[in-house]
Design a protein around this motif. Structure first.
Motif, short mmCIF file in Angstrom:
data_model
loop_
_atom_site.label_atom_id
_atom_site.label_comp_id
_atom_site.label_asym_id
_atom_site.label_seq_id
_atom_site.Cartn_x
_atom_site.Cartn_y
_atom_site.Cartn_z
N MET A 196 -29.47 -49.35 54.51
CA MET A 196 -28.88 -50.12 53.33
C MET A 196 -29.82 -50.93 52.66
O MET A 196 -30.45 -51.58 53.37
N LEU A 197 -30.21 -50.67 51.38
CA LEU A 197 -31.20 -51.46 50.67
C LEU A 197 -30.63 -52.28 49.88
O LEU A 197 -29.82 -52.05 48.95
N TYR A 198 -31.12 -53.65 49.63
CA TYR A 198 -30.83 -54.52 48.73
C TYR A 198 -32.13 -54.82 47.91
O TYR A 198 -33.46 -55.10 48.54
N GLN A 274 -36.61 -45.29 47.72
CA GLN A 274 -36.45 -44.05 48.76
C GLN A 274 -36.51 -44.18 50.12
O GLN A 274 -35.79 -43.50 50.91
N ILE A 275 -36.51 -45.59 50.46
CA ILE A 275 -36.46 -46.30 51.90
C ILE A 275 -34.64 -45.91 52.32
O ILE A 275 -34.45 -45.92 53.37
N GLY A 276 -33.97 -46.29 51.16
CA GLY A 276 -32.61 -46.63 51.43
C GLY A 276 -31.85 -45.48 51.47
O GLY A 276 -32.13 -44.22 50.63
N ASP A 277 -30.76 -45.23 52.07
CA ASP A 277 -29.84 -44.15 51.93
C ASP A 277 -28.74 -44.72 50.91
O ASP A 277 -28.09 -43.65 50.19
N VAL A 278 -28.59 -45.81 50.76
CA VAL A 278 -27.52 -46.37 49.66
C VAL A 278 -27.94 -47.78 49.30
O VAL A 278 -28.63 -48.58 50.14
N VAL A 279 -27.78 -48.04 47.95
CA VAL A 279 -28.31 -49.40 47.54
C VAL A 279 -27.28 -50.32 47.38
O VAL A 279 -25.98 -49.92 46.78
N GLU A 287 -23.03 -60.42 35.92
CA GLU A 287 -24.06 -59.58 35.57
C GLU A 287 -24.19 -59.26 34.16
O GLU A 287 -23.11 -58.36 33.98
N PRO A 288 -24.91 -59.36 33.40
CA PRO A 288 -24.89 -58.81 32.10
C PRO A 288 -24.96 -57.45 31.99
O PRO A 288 -24.30 -56.84 31.36
N PHE A 289 -25.76 -56.76 33.02
CA PHE A 289 -25.98 -55.41 33.24
C PHE A 289 -26.07 -55.05 34.64
O PHE A 289 -25.74 -53.98 34.92
N CYS A 290 -27.47 -55.70 35.10
CA CYS A 290 -27.60 -55.15 36.39
C CYS A 290 -28.56 -53.94 36.58
O CYS A 290 -28.08 -52.73 36.78
N ARG A 291 -29.81 -54.20 36.21
CA ARG A 291 -30.86 -53.09 36.16
C ARG A 291 -30.86 -52.36 37.50
O ARG A 291 -31.14 -51.01 37.53
N VAL A 292 -30.80 -53.10 38.58
CA VAL A 292 -31.10 -52.20 39.91
C VAL A 292 -30.02 -51.20 39.99
O VAL A 292 -30.46 -50.13 40.69
N ASN A 293 -28.82 -51.35 39.76
CA ASN A 293 -27.95 -50.33 39.84
C ASN A 293 -28.49 -49.12 39.19
O ASN A 293 -28.42 -48.03 39.80
N LEU A 294 -29.05 -49.23 37.99
CA LEU A 294 -29.33 -48.03 37.33
C LEU A 294 -30.51 -47.62 37.83
O LEU A 294 -30.78 -46.21 37.73
N GLU A 295 -31.54 -48.44 38.58
CA GLU A 295 -32.81 -47.65 38.78
C GLU A 295 -32.42 -47.07 40.37
O GLU A 295 -32.86 -46.07 40.59
N ALA A 296 -31.28 -47.62 41.02
CA ALA A 296 -30.86 -46.75 42.35
C ALA A 296 -30.36 -45.67 41.86
O ALA A 296 -30.56 -44.62 42.50
#
Length: 394
Positions: A196-198, A274-279, A287-296
């Motif tokens: 699980m990746l944060y 790519q280390i994570g199976d799930v982000v 959150e205005p947008f949360c870029r991390v979700n889109l990158e994941a």
């Protein structure tokens, strides 16, 4: 169209240490195309020359010794540039000075969050004045658009929501990078570990404490579960804070099941996804947008997140991942985690759907959204009023 973009100043464009606003400026401005003349005002930086041309854009850099002297130099340069439109990034308080020196040029403010419109930075009265003074505002989500209309009383026709984008190529190419295996080995991760990746800043608003408490229950039911936390206090900073100490105390009983990695530059992040199976993005704030979700999602990874702010505009519950209300994380995260590993092909299917959705959020689409707003403003500002024709006399 001659477009002038003014970065906030504390970080450089292109960004060296991260900094999301400057990253957005860099990516969007590349996509305006050869039909437009783009000048970006930013700070001086050891990594770049004082002024340069990069991918069709002119970079003009000034020393940053505070916002006022920085903006004074930019204003003087703008008078010589004669831009068709000015885009101020995330600093609404820049508008009065710019408007005074350039009364006829359309000025837009691109607000990346609500932070720099809050009372700690600008009074409600001044924010409303700027709302009337500026030709328009850009936001990165419909949620944030509504916030500016409702809280700051900005006319709805002056606030335009344009989603951010992502270039999926580096995130997909990272799947075939041999370095992923090397990074996993350095972290002590085995091939059969379930990760699980944060990724993000280690601040309370991002909810990492919520994640650690819920992960305790996940780890009890799944001996192979591992949590990797990538990030620092801020952009390029790994400074120890009371909150980070709290996080490490929460992680201590879990031993080697939790791995902390310091800040990673944005260019290297495709590899780390790519280390994570799930982000996971357990955001506590709106959150205005949360870029991390889109990158994941661009990395073909299912996302587990919260329904805060504009997140629902990107993540689709049950389709590209899961949206869990904050109060239910400790209860629902273990259940969802079990499903992801017990239901055949579920992670793969969610990952494919996440990637297909991410492809819809391109930087080209973002740039086109900005240009449409600018073009309408120019038409409106410089439209010659029609004069009714008098009847001809014979």
């Amino acid at each position: 169209m001659k477009i002038a973009i003014i970065s906030p100043g504390p970080f450089s464009v292109p960004p060296v240490k991260g900094s999301s606003v400057e990253h957005d400026i860099d990516e969007v401005s590349k996509m305006f195309g050869p039909g437009h003349e783009v000048t970006i005002y930013t700070r001086t930086c050891k990594s770049y020359p004082r002024s340069s041309t990069d991918e069709g854009r002119r970079m003009v850099r000034f020393d940053y010794k505070g916002p006022r002297p920085y903006l004074k130099k930019i204003s003087a340069h703008l008078k010589k540039l004669h831009p068709d439109v000015i885009l101020v990034e995330n600093r609404p308080n820049f508008v009065p000075i710019l408007r005074k020196g350039l009364p006829k040029v359309p000025i837009f403010v691109n607000m990346h969050s609500h932070v720099y419109a809050d009372e700690w930075f600008i009074s409600p009265e001044n924010m409303r004045k700027i709302g009337r003074m500026a030709d328009g505002f850009l936001t990165n989500s419909e949620y944030l658009r509504s916030h500016y209309i409702q809280k700051h009383k900005i006319a709805p026709d002056k606030v335009h929501a344009v989603h951010l984008g992502v270039d999926v190529s580096p995130y997909q190419m990272a799947k075939f990078n041999d370095s992923v295996t090397n990074v996993k080995k350095k972290l002590g991760l085995r091939s059969d570990d379930r990760v699980m990746l944060y990724a993000g800043r280690l601040i309370k608003a991002k909810g990492v404490h919520v994640l650690l408490k819920a992960f305790r229950k996940v780890s009890k039911q799944d001996a192979k579960a591992r949590l990797v936390i990538v990030g620092g206090t801020g952009y390029g900073s790994n400074r120890m804070t009371p909150y980070i100490r709290h996080l490490k105390n929460l992680a201590k009983p879990l031993g080697k099941k939790v791995k902390f990695i310091n800040f990673i530059p944005s260019k290297e992040m495709p590899l780390y996804y790519q280390i994570g199976d799930v982000v996971v993005t357990p955001s506590v704030w709106q959150e205005p947008f949360c870029r991390v979700n889109l990158e994941a999602m661009a990395s073909s990874k299912p996302v587990i997140t919260t329904p805060k702010g504009g997140i629902r505009e990107v993540v689709k519950d049950g389709e590209t991942g899961y949206i869990i209300p904050l109060i239910e994380w400790q209860k629902k995260l273990p259940v969802i985690w079990d499903q992801l590993w017990s239901v055949p092909h579920l992670r793969s299917q969610l990952g494919k759907q996440a990637f297909m959705r991410a492809k819809r959020f391109s930087w080209y689409a973002t740039a086109q959204g900005y240009l449409q707003v600018f073009e309408k403003a120019l038409e409106k500002r410089f439209k010659v009023p029609s004069v009714p024709l008098k009847a001809a006399s014979f």
